[in-house]
Design a protein around this motif. Structure first.
Motif, short mmCIF file in Angstrom:
data_model
loop_
_atom_site.label_atom_id
_atom_site.label_comp_id
_atom_site.label_asym_id
_atom_site.label_seq_id
_atom_site.Cartn_x
_atom_site.Cartn_y
_atom_site.Cartn_z
N GLY A 366 0.66 -1.40 0.05
CA GLY A 366 -0.21 0.05 -0.07
C GLY A 366 0.85 1.19 0.10
O GLY A 366 0.48 2.34 0.19
N LEU A 367 2.17 1.35 -0.33
CA LEU A 367 3.09 2.27 -0.39
C LEU A 367 3.12 3.08 -1.80
O LEU A 367 3.00 2.42 -2.81
CB LEU A 367 4.46 2.09 0.04
CG LEU A 367 4.47 1.37 1.13
CD1 LEU A 367 6.20 0.68 1.38
CD2 LEU A 367 4.28 2.09 2.31
N GLN A 368 3.01 4.49 -1.77
CA GLN A 368 2.86 5.30 -3.21
C GLN A 368 4.53 5.61 -3.28
O GLN A 368 5.37 5.79 -2.38
CB GLN A 368 2.24 6.71 -2.67
CG GLN A 368 0.70 6.14 -2.40
CD GLN A 368 -0.07 7.52 -2.23
OE1 GLN A 368 0.31 8.32 -1.52
NE2 GLN A 368 -1.36 7.62 -3.12
N GLU A 369 4.55 5.90 -4.55
CA GLU A 369 5.80 6.18 -5.01
C GLU A 369 5.80 7.64 -5.23
O GLU A 369 5.05 8.20 -6.07
CB GLU A 369 6.21 5.32 -6.30
CG GLU A 369 6.20 4.07 -6.15
CD GLU A 369 7.36 3.60 -5.25
OE1 GLU A 369 8.16 4.24 -4.85
OE2 GLU A 369 7.39 2.16 -4.84
N LYS A 370 7.17 8.45 -4.83
CA LYS A 370 7.06 9.78 -5.07
C LYS A 370 8.40 10.13 -6.08
O LYS A 370 9.18 9.31 -6.10
CB LYS A 370 7.48 10.49 -3.73
CG LYS A 370 6.46 10.54 -2.78
CD LYS A 370 6.90 10.95 -1.37
CE LYS A 370 5.95 10.91 -0.43
NZ LYS A 370 6.55 11.55 0.89
N ILE A 371 8.17 10.96 -6.96
CA ILE A 371 9.26 11.39 -7.94
C ILE A 371 10.61 12.08 -7.03
O ILE A 371 10.30 12.80 -6.18
CB ILE A 371 8.62 12.26 -8.96
CG1 ILE A 371 7.87 11.78 -9.55
CG2 ILE A 371 9.77 12.92 -9.44
CD1 ILE A 371 7.42 12.75 -10.96
#
Length: 478
Positions: A366-371
């Motif tokens: 459930g982790l989001q990826e940041k630029i």
């Protein structure tokens, strides 16, 4: 699901003919139900009308409607036209249309096509009826028999011949199923004049014990080279270990050989997860694009054919994991390779395939990826001229990404949006207001901006060149 195949031996030729007539009526009922479903008929209306039309009981008709609906949904998932489905097989039908086939060869093909089209019967299992009401396994002193309901209180019995000597335990399994009152489904098929039965038993899996509480193992399956890449994370999504497993056997060989090795590789993956006490995260594979010709031919056919094989492999991983009480999560695979190659391959000095597996594992948690900040800074340094060159690169990739030209306007907005990002709180990407542009499409913009300049011909496998840019923010001539 466990499936056992067996040949049916009838006591008399008359009994066999009665069952063949039942299979013919059921097959017609299923095809008729399919046509009516296309027209928008509901199940209740069909069930009421079809019983009298095809002289079948309520359960047989309900199973025919279910099979018709399953065929319709499968056709839609594959992206084909449901109105052009050919029962009996498109491949055989096209062969029959060829004028150079005649005589015995033509007659043989026609028989095969009619058998596939008219020689079918399916009966679902029912726990409340202690197994299967229409097609029931009965154990007698002189063998194991299948009792087939052919009308009101009329039955035909056929002896179950469950294979050769090396598979003699198959009949014992069927006997145990009959005695346990477990629900089982039975499908009859006509092949070369013989009737075969396929017994399917839904497996009851034990309670899940190994969950994502301690982390996960992401699985990425690649067509070329044929391999499985895996990456292990802790509960916070940090990379712990990774590996790669070559699968040369899936590239060639007969069907049975490939099936055997798919099971072997599935066992290896589940063994790793069990030893490490981690849940498994896999990709959701949906095959919709059939190419311009609609027959899976052309440039993409290789990848699509592999997807069929790998979907089977992922299904086996799910089955074995559930038997070992391991949780399995399926995630959307969109842009996992691009995110992996840009963000984690340079950072950890790993291949883009392992990096993609790592992204899959994190997505399962459930982790989001940041630029990364330095990529944002890099984009902010691009001049108007360089932005125009970037847009040209994107235009060249539009065909490969199956995007329409109207999406170029949204890509322009995406570049604008990326340049305007300043605070860290804005780094979690969100869709652009008023557009259908996906959050993951930003990563495609980054790929074109960052990867294309140093490797214009093809995507490289070594991303160490990006490490200076990603970590230290260093770049040379834009």
């Amino acid at each position: 699901m466990i499936v056992i195949q067996a040949k049916l031996i009838f006591l008399t030729q008359q009994d066999k003919q009665i069952v063949l007539d039942l299979m013919k009526r059921w097959s017609s009922c299923m095809r008729f139900a399919y046509k009516r479903l296309l027209e928008g008929y509901d199940r209740k209306t069909l069930k009421r009308d079809l019983q009298g039309t095809f002289d079948l009981n309520s359960r047989y008709v309900d199973d025919a409607i279910m099979k018709a609906r399953s065929t319709l949904e499968s056709s839609k998932e594959l992206g084909s036209n449901p109105k052009k489905v050919i029962f009996g097989g498109r491949k055989l039908f096209k062969k029959l249309q060829k004028r150079h086939i005649n005589g015995k060869a033509y007659k043989k093909l026609k028989i095969r096509w009619h058998e596939k089209r008219k020689g079918n019967l399916y009966s679902r299992g029912d726990k409340s009826k202690k197994g299967n009401l229409n097609t029931r396994i009965e154990v007698r002193k002189n063998g194991t028999f299948l009792r087939i309901n052919v009308g009101e209180r009329k039955y035909v019995y056929a002896k179950i011949q469950a294979g050769w000597k090396k598979n003699k335990n198959r009949e014992e399994i069927l006997q145990e199923i009959a005695k346990s009152n477990m629900p089982y489904s039975v499908e009859l098929k006509l092949k070369n004049g013989n009737i075969y039965a396929y017994f399917a038993i839904e497996e009851e899996y034990p309670e899940i014990k190994i969950t994502k509480e301690k982390g996960a193992i992401g699985i990425d399956i690649n067509a070329y080279p044929d391999n499985i890449s895996w990456a292990e994370t802790n509960e916070k999504g940090n990379l712990i270990s990774y590996g790669n497993m070559s699968m040369p056997e899936l590239a060639s060989g007969d069907k049975d050989k490939r099936e055997y090795f798919r099971w072997q590789y599935a066992h290896e993956i589940v063994k790793i997860a069990k030893e490490k006490g981690k849940a498994i995260v896999i990709e959701e594979l949906e095959i919709k694009d059939k190419g311009k010709r609609g027959d899976f031919s052309g440039r993409k056919s290789r990848r699509i054919r592999h997807n069929f094989s790998y979907k089977s492999l992922l299904s086996k991983i799910k089955t074995l994991a559930r038997r070992e009480r391991i949780e399995v999560t399926e995630v959307n695979p969109s842009y996992t390779s691009i995110i992996g190659m840009l963000k984690y391959a340079p950072q950890y000095m790993i291949t883009k395939d392992i990096a993609a597996a790592y992204v899959i594992a994190r997505r399962g948690l459930g982790l989001q990826e940041k630029i990364p900040d330095n990529y944002i800074k890099f984009l902010n340094t691009l001049t108007e001229k360089e932005l125009e060159e970037l847009k040209e690169h994107i235009k060249n990739t539009v065909k490969n990404r199956h995007l329409k030209k109207k999406h170029l306007r949204e890509i322009d907005k995406a570049i604008e949006f990326l340049q305007s990002l300043e605070s860290e709180s804005e780094r979690v990407l969100k869709p652009l207001d008023g557009t259908s542009f996906s959050t993951y499409d930003f990563w495609q913009v980054l790929k074109v901006a960052v990867v294309t300049p140093f490797s214009p011909e093809k995507v490289p496998r070594d991303f160490s060149t990006l490490k200076g840019l990603l970590i230290q923010g260093k770049w040379g001539d834009p």
